[in-house]
Scaffold this active site. Structure first.
Site, PDB file in Angstrom:
ATOM      1  N   GLY A  13      17.763  14.646  20.131  1.00 42.65           N
ATOM      2  CA  GLY A  13      18.303  13.808  21.465  1.00 42.65           C
ATOM      3  C   GLY A  13      17.723  12.492  21.255  1.00 42.65           C
ATOM      4  O   GLY A  13      17.434  11.920  22.243  1.00 42.65           O
ATOM      5  N   ALA A  14      17.408  11.968  20.237  1.00 45.71           N
ATOM      6  CA  ALA A  14      16.357  10.905  19.869  1.00 45.71           C
ATOM      7  C   ALA A  14      17.067   9.399  20.429  1.00 45.71           C
ATOM      8  O   ALA A  14      16.534   8.627  20.615  1.00 45.71           O
ATOM      9  CB  ALA A  14      15.982  10.680  18.327  1.00 45.71           C
ATOM     10  N   GLY A  51      14.880  10.013  24.798  1.00 41.45           N
ATOM     11  CA  GLY A  51      14.592  10.052  23.244  1.00 41.45           C
ATOM     12  C   GLY A  51      14.183   8.537  22.735  1.00 41.45           C
ATOM     13  O   GLY A  51      13.272   8.579  21.907  1.00 41.45           O
ATOM     14  N   ASP A  98      20.133  13.098  16.676  1.00 42.98           N
ATOM     15  CA  ASP A  98      21.201  13.184  17.637  1.00 42.98           C
ATOM     16  C   ASP A  98      22.515  13.178  16.873  1.00 42.98           C
ATOM     17  O   ASP A  98      22.741  13.352  16.049  1.00 42.98           O
ATOM     18  CB  ASP A  98      20.922  11.607  18.456  1.00 42.98           C
ATOM     19  CG  ASP A  98      21.384  11.691  19.781  1.00 42.98           C
ATOM     20  OD1 ASP A  98      22.564  11.922  19.893  1.00 42.98           O
ATOM     21  OD2 ASP A  98      20.662  11.450  20.557  1.00 42.98           O
ATOM     22  N   ASP A 136       5.662  16.320  36.142  1.00 44.28           N
ATOM     23  CA  ASP A 136       5.149  16.516  37.578  1.00 44.28           C
ATOM     24  C   ASP A 136       3.867  16.285  37.735  1.00 44.28           C
ATOM     25  O   ASP A 136       3.556  15.848  38.797  1.00 44.28           O
ATOM     26  CB  ASP A 136       5.556  18.101  37.844  1.00 44.28           C
ATOM     27  CG  ASP A 136       7.157  18.466  37.546  1.00 44.28           C
ATOM     28  OD1 ASP A 136       7.824  17.603  38.169  1.00 44.28           O
ATOM     29  OD2 ASP A 136       7.517  19.384  37.084  1.00 44.28           O
ATOM     30  N   HIS A 179       9.986  24.066  37.093  1.00 43.35           N
ATOM     31  CA  HIS A 179      10.494  22.521  37.199  1.00 43.35           C
ATOM     32  C   HIS A 179      12.013  22.391  37.588  1.00 43.35           C
ATOM     33  O   HIS A 179      12.702  21.701  37.174  1.00 43.35           O
ATOM     34  CB  HIS A 179      10.457  22.082  35.666  1.00 43.35           C
ATOM     35  CG  HIS A 179      10.660  20.574  35.557  1.00 43.35           C
ATOM     36  ND1 HIS A 179      10.098  19.300  36.173  1.00 43.35           N
ATOM     37  CD2 HIS A 179      11.885  19.755  34.956  1.00 43.35           C
ATOM     38  CE1 HIS A 179      10.730  18.487  36.009  1.00 43.35           C
ATOM     39  NE2 HIS A 179      11.827  18.449  35.350  1.00 43.35           N
TER      40      HIS A 179
HETATM   41  N1  LIG Z   1      11.586  17.987  31.730  1.00 47.49           N
HETATM   42  C1  LIG Z   1      11.336  16.866  32.583  1.00 47.49           C
HETATM   43  O1  LIG Z   1      10.623  16.816  33.401  1.00 47.49           O
HETATM   44  C2  LIG Z   1      12.787  16.101  32.545  1.00 47.49           C
HETATM   45  C3  LIG Z   1      12.830  14.697  33.222  1.00 47.49           C
HETATM   46  C4  LIG Z   1      13.670  14.041  33.116  1.00 47.49           C
HETATM   47  C5  LIG Z   1      14.929  14.481  32.405  1.00 47.49           C
HETATM   48  N2  LIG Z   1      15.026  15.559  31.940  1.00 47.49           N
HETATM   49  C6  LIG Z   1      16.348  16.022  31.048  1.00 47.49           C
HETATM   50  O2  LIG Z   1      16.044  15.570  29.484  1.00 47.49           O
HETATM   51  C7  LIG Z   1      17.643  15.539  29.297  1.00 47.49           C
HETATM   52  C8  LIG Z   1      17.937  14.192  28.509  1.00 47.49           C
HETATM   53  O3  LIG Z   1      17.967  13.210  29.630  1.00 47.49           O
HETATM   54  P1  LIG Z   1      18.288  11.666  29.160  1.00 47.49           P
HETATM   55  O4  LIG Z   1      17.943  10.922  30.355  1.00 47.49           O
HETATM   56  O5  LIG Z   1      17.679  11.345  28.049  1.00 47.49           O
HETATM   57  O6  LIG Z   1      19.626  11.880  28.804  1.00 47.49           O
HETATM   58  P2  LIG Z   1      20.844  10.849  27.927  1.00 47.49           P
HETATM   59  O7  LIG Z   1      22.256  11.208  28.233  1.00 47.49           O
HETATM   60  O8  LIG Z   1      20.390   9.460  28.113  1.00 47.49           O
HETATM   61  O9  LIG Z   1      20.249  11.213  26.368  1.00 47.49           O
HETATM   62  C9  LIG Z   1      20.578  12.435  26.043  1.00 47.49           C
HETATM   63  C10 LIG Z   1      20.863  12.496  24.414  1.00 47.49           C
HETATM   64  O10 LIG Z   1      21.163  13.760  23.962  1.00 47.49           O
HETATM   65  C11 LIG Z   1      22.073  13.573  22.842  1.00 47.49           C
HETATM   66  N3  LIG Z   1      22.587  14.987  22.678  1.00 47.49           N
HETATM   67  C12 LIG Z   1      23.771  15.573  23.331  1.00 47.49           C
HETATM   68  N4  LIG Z   1      24.030  16.628  22.724  1.00 47.49           N
HETATM   69  C13 LIG Z   1      23.355  16.674  21.579  1.00 47.49           C
HETATM   70  C14 LIG Z   1      23.349  17.640  20.583  1.00 47.49           C
HETATM   71  N5  LIG Z   1      24.009  18.695  20.544  1.00 47.49           N
HETATM   72  N6  LIG Z   1      22.339  17.377  19.520  1.00 47.49           N
HETATM   73  C15 LIG Z   1      21.548  16.414  19.692  1.00 47.49           C
HETATM   74  N7  LIG Z   1      21.685  15.493  20.591  1.00 47.49           N
HETATM   75  C16 LIG Z   1      22.528  15.426  21.530  1.00 47.49           C
HETATM   76  C17 LIG Z   1      23.066  12.406  23.444  1.00 47.49           C
HETATM   77  O11 LIG Z   1      23.791  11.881  22.216  1.00 47.49           O
HETATM   78  C18 LIG Z   1      21.934  11.720  23.951  1.00 47.49           C
HETATM   79  O12 LIG Z   1      21.302  10.658  23.148  1.00 47.49           O
HETATM   80  C19 LIG Z   1      18.477  15.825  30.321  1.00 47.49           C
HETATM   81  O13 LIG Z   1      18.901  17.242  30.345  1.00 47.49           O
HETATM   82  C20 LIG Z   1      17.401  15.727  31.780  1.00 47.49           C
HETATM   83  O14 LIG Z   1      17.746  16.449  32.747  1.00 47.49           O
HETATM   84  C21 LIG Z   1      13.795  16.376  31.789  1.00 47.49           C
END
Ligand SMILES: NC(=O)c1ccc[n+]([C@@H]2O[C@H](COP(=O)([O-])OP(=O)(O)OC[C@H]3O[C@@H](n4cnc5c(N)ncnc54)[C@H](O)[C@@H]3O)[C@@H](O)[C@H]2O)c1
Length: 337
Positions: free
Chosen positions: A30-31, A36, A56, A172, A199
């Site tokens: 998901g880089a 990422g 990704d 958090d 979370h």
């Molecule tokens: N744990 C935490 O504290 C926390 C905090 C913030 C966000 N998040 C979560 O992190 C996730 C990503 O958030 P973001 O803002 O980077 O989203 P984003 O949409 O900007 O990026 C997500 C990336 O994942 C890629 N992706 C989608 N399907 C994929 C697959 N099958 N294989 C590989 N890559 C794939 C997309 O192409 C995209 O580049 C979300 O689920 C968000 O809720 C978690």
């Protein structure tokens, strides 16, 4: 600003020549996303990482080309699409997964389940096949369900090791440290608030009574502070007004957790981070508590410690939601074709 991320890195620069284990191969799945990209930047900036594998379904050739020009030693390579997942993962010691859709205003983390459960299950399936010994750090929400999903997928492949699967809740803790520091006029880099539970919303339980340095708040302020930490993600989602959720602070938090893990894997002693993991500490199968990290992941679960009456109630109030989210993740994998 980078003190927490940079601190372990700086201390390890000195030991680089003596420890071959500083040659870690780390993958970000998901880089190309909002998290990422800055997360990959922070990892590229660390001497703990010798190979950075960026996977990704879109844009990784560009992200990898861009990062590869930075004058640090990590060798960066981009992989795109399902066909290249195996190559991206081969030989990885740590896999960090921020793949999946983020929240928009009005959504809960659980609203992401339908999309992200499949994404996480598919990527973890790749880990089970191509780097079954790797530490897996899941950022993708809902973490309260994606960690049980990760465990069940690894079990299906017969490569389950609960000591190597981490739900990244570090943001958090980062938020709690920042908010407490703001209220008390302290340096946030010197504040440490353990945050336990899960979370999402009320499952996020800051243990202000265990904060170092010790801090005291009147009951109404403590309640407001706890509520702000629990809803801090929503604060960002609202402020971004449809453009996603926390990305930059999450990248910082993800890097902090990854560096702690790499430090511990390299033999550094006394490395403690909270994370949502398989747990025997409460009646919930998965629960975040402070963990002593070591060469093989979780070395010791340090447990909840002494809770105030206020915190005990928060833990009790979180149980039903947490158990439901865990079961939802387990059922998803059980029903997967
Ligand atoms: N744990 C935490 O504290 C926390 C905090 C913030 C966000 N998040 C979560 O992190 C996730 C990503 O958030 P973001 O803002 O980077 O989203 P984003 O949409 O900007 O990026 C997500 C990336 O994942 C890629 N992706 C989608 N399907 C994929 C697959 N099958 N294989 C590989 N890559 C794939 C997309 O192409 C995209 O580049 C979300 O689920 C968000 O809720 C978690």
């Amino acid at each position: 600003m980078f003190s927490r991320v940079a601190r372990p890195t700086a201390s390890l620069v000195r030991s680089l020549s003596t420890s071959s284990q500083n040659n870690a191969k780390v993958a970000v799945l998901g880089a190309s996303g909002g998290i990422g990209q800055p997360l990959s930047l922070l990892l590229k900036n660390s001497p703990l990482v010798s190979e950075l594998s960026l996977f990704d379904i879109a844009h990784t050739p560009g992200v990898a080309a861009d990062l590869s020009h930075i004058e640090t030693r990590a060798h960066v390579k981009g992989y795109i699409g399902a066909d290249q997942l195996g190559d991206a993962l081969k030989g990885c010691e740590v896999v960090v997964i921020p793949a999946g859709v983020p929240r928009k205003p009005g959504m809960t983390r659980d609203d992401l389940f339908n999309t992200n459960a499949t994404i996480v299950a598919t990527l973890v399936d790749g880990c089970a096949r191509h780097c079954p010994q790797a530490m897996i750090c899941i950022i993708s929400n809902p973490v309260n369900s994606t960690i049980p999903i990760t465990s069940e997928v690894m079990k299906k492949h017969g490569v389950y090791n609960p000591n190597k699967i981490f739900g990244v809740t570090t943001l958090d803790i980062v938020r709690a440290n920042t908010f407490v520091a703001e209220l008390k006029g302290l340096d946030p880099a010197r504040v440490n608030v353990p945050v336990v539970g899960g979370h999402a919303g009320i499952t996020i339980i800051p243990l202000i009574s265990q904060c170092t340095p010790k801090v005291e708040f009147p009951a109404d302020q403590l309640s407001a502070l706890t509520g702000r930490i629990q809803e801090a993600g929503t604060e960002v989602v609202k402020a971004k007004a449809g453009a996603g959720s926390a990305t930059l602070s999450m990248a910082y938090a993800g890097a902090r957790f990854t560096f702690s893990l790499l430090d511990a894997m390299n033999g550094k002693e006394g490395v403690v981070e909270c994370s949502f993991v398989r747990s025997e500490e409460t009646e919930c199968k998965y629960f975040s508590t402070p963990l002593l990290l070591g060469k093989n992941g979780i070395e010791k679960n340090l447990g909840l410690g002494k809770l105030s009456a206020f915190e005990e109630k928060l833990v009790a109030d979180a149980m039903t939601e947490l158990k439901g989210s865990i079961k939802k993740g387990e059922d998803f994998v059980a029903n997967m074709k």
